[in-house]
Design a protein around this motif. Structure first.
Motif, mmCIF file in Angstrom:
data_model
loop_
_atom_site.group_PDB
_atom_site.id
_atom_site.type_symbol
_atom_site.label_atom_id
_atom_site.label_comp_id
_atom_site.label_asym_id
_atom_site.label_seq_id
_atom_site.Cartn_x
_atom_site.Cartn_y
_atom_site.Cartn_z
ATOM 1 N N HIS A 191 76.710 32.834 -11.601
ATOM 2 C CA HIS A 191 75.992 33.680 -12.558
ATOM 3 C C HIS A 191 74.689 34.208 -11.957
ATOM 4 O O HIS A 191 74.171 35.242 -12.395
ATOM 5 C CB HIS A 191 75.689 32.910 -13.841
ATOM 6 N N LYS A 192 74.176 33.506 -10.959
ATOM 7 C CA LYS A 192 72.942 33.943 -10.300
ATOM 8 C C LYS A 192 73.146 35.299 -9.637
ATOM 9 O O LYS A 192 72.216 36.113 -9.572
ATOM 10 C CB LYS A 192 72.524 32.896 -9.260
ATOM 11 N N HIS A 249 79.058 38.832 -14.704
ATOM 12 C CA HIS A 249 79.007 37.612 -15.527
ATOM 13 C C HIS A 249 80.409 37.157 -15.919
ATOM 14 O O HIS A 249 80.698 35.951 -15.928
ATOM 15 C CB HIS A 249 78.165 37.859 -16.783
ATOM 16 N N GLU A 296 72.621 37.802 -12.338
ATOM 17 C CA GLU A 296 71.228 37.818 -12.792
ATOM 18 C C GLU A 296 70.297 38.533 -11.817
ATOM 19 O O GLU A 296 69.316 39.161 -12.236
ATOM 20 C CB GLU A 296 70.750 36.384 -13.016
ATOM 21 N N THR A 297 70.608 38.458 -10.525
ATOM 22 C CA THR A 297 69.721 39.079 -9.534
ATOM 23 C C THR A 297 69.757 40.608 -9.601
ATOM 24 O O THR A 297 68.872 41.271 -9.035
ATOM 25 C CB THR A 297 70.099 38.640 -8.102
ATOM 26 N N ILE A 330 77.027 44.681 -14.428
ATOM 27 C CA ILE A 330 76.413 43.351 -14.530
ATOM 28 C C ILE A 330 77.220 42.482 -15.492
ATOM 29 O O ILE A 330 77.423 41.285 -15.245
ATOM 30 C CB ILE A 330 74.937 43.463 -14.983
ATOM 31 N N GLU A 342 69.791 42.248 -12.581
ATOM 32 C CA GLU A 342 69.218 42.675 -13.861
ATOM 33 C C GLU A 342 67.849 43.343 -13.735
ATOM 34 O O GLU A 342 67.587 44.347 -14.422
ATOM 35 C CB GLU A 342 69.165 41.477 -14.815
#
Length: 234
Positions: free
Chosen positions: A184-185, A126, A188-189, A122, A191
């Motif tokens: 960045h989405k 990022h 985030e998905t 992850i 996480e």
């Protein structure tokens, strides 16, 4: 009058790991659109430009056939696969089953190293987003997270099936051009999946994966239907 020879822009290769390297080159050419859906995969053209015989090109094409990127037509040869929204919907459904099973195995066997690797990936996602990387790099980093989940489950069959469908998944995303406006989405998905794994919550993990892949499934198939509609109108 004879046609001038085709050119694809490939560079010659040496002999080491030839078939796999040819397959990798062809796979990237298909995923990035260098070889378009429906295009004939000319063994002679590819072999000439890579500086190899036709045999490793044919073997590489067979590998891509197994991964769903090309199809073979008797007496005509290999062609880049033309997929559909329905086929992609089935693909994501299969991914959901495999990855939920892989995650359950991670939890039941206490494979915390796998969870650590997923968290680190992850961070990579990022970093890729912050660097403004191209779409292929983003997609490959995304797929690596899911590859790590399958490989880290301890069941090699999950990874085997995942590898068979990974290239087709990458291809579908590249065809539509994007999943989210903010790169960045994408990071985030993932996480909620790692958070649920950290807490050892099997139900939450299952639902996090189901939601994550389900959203991607909906986005990809909807946007692919738009692509299909646009093609039909032309």
């Amino acid at each position: 009058m004879a046609r001038p020879p085709q050119h694809t822009g490939f560079q010659p290769l040496d002999r080491e790991g030839l078939v796999q390297r040819v397959a990798t080159l062809l796979s990237k050419a298909i995923v990035t659109g260098q070889l378009a859906p429906g295009a004939r995969l000319s063994e002679s053209v590819v072999a000439r430009e890579l500086g190899v015989s036709r045999a490793p090109v044919r073997e590489a094409a067979r590998l891509l056939e197994n991964s769903g990127l090309v199809t073979y037509h008797a007496n005509r040869g290999f062609f880049v696969r033309e997929t559909s929204a329905e086929a992609l919907n089935d693909l994501y459904e299969l991914r959901m089953v495999i990855e939920i099973a892989a995650a359950q195995r991670v939890l039941r066997h206490g494979l915390t190293d796998t969870i650590d690797r997923l968290a680190a990936q992850i961070d990579v996602l990022h970093e890729v987003a912050a660097a403004g990387a191209d779409m292929l790099t983003q997609v490959e980093a995304d797929m690596e997270f899911h590859r790590l989940l399958c490989s880290g489950s301890g069941n090699p069959k999950f990874l085997h099936v995942f590898e068979q469908i990974a290239a087709e998944t990458e291809f579908s995303i590249m065809v539509i051009g994007r999943l989210y406006d903010d790169p960045h989405k994408i990071a985030e998905t993932h996480e909620p999946i790692v958070n649920a794994l950290r807490h050892g919550d099997e139900v939450a993990t299952r639902e996090a994966i189901r939601y994550h892949i389900g959203v991607a499934q909906e986005l990809v198939t909807r946007q692919f239907r738009d692509v299909e509609a646009g093609t039909a109108e032309r």
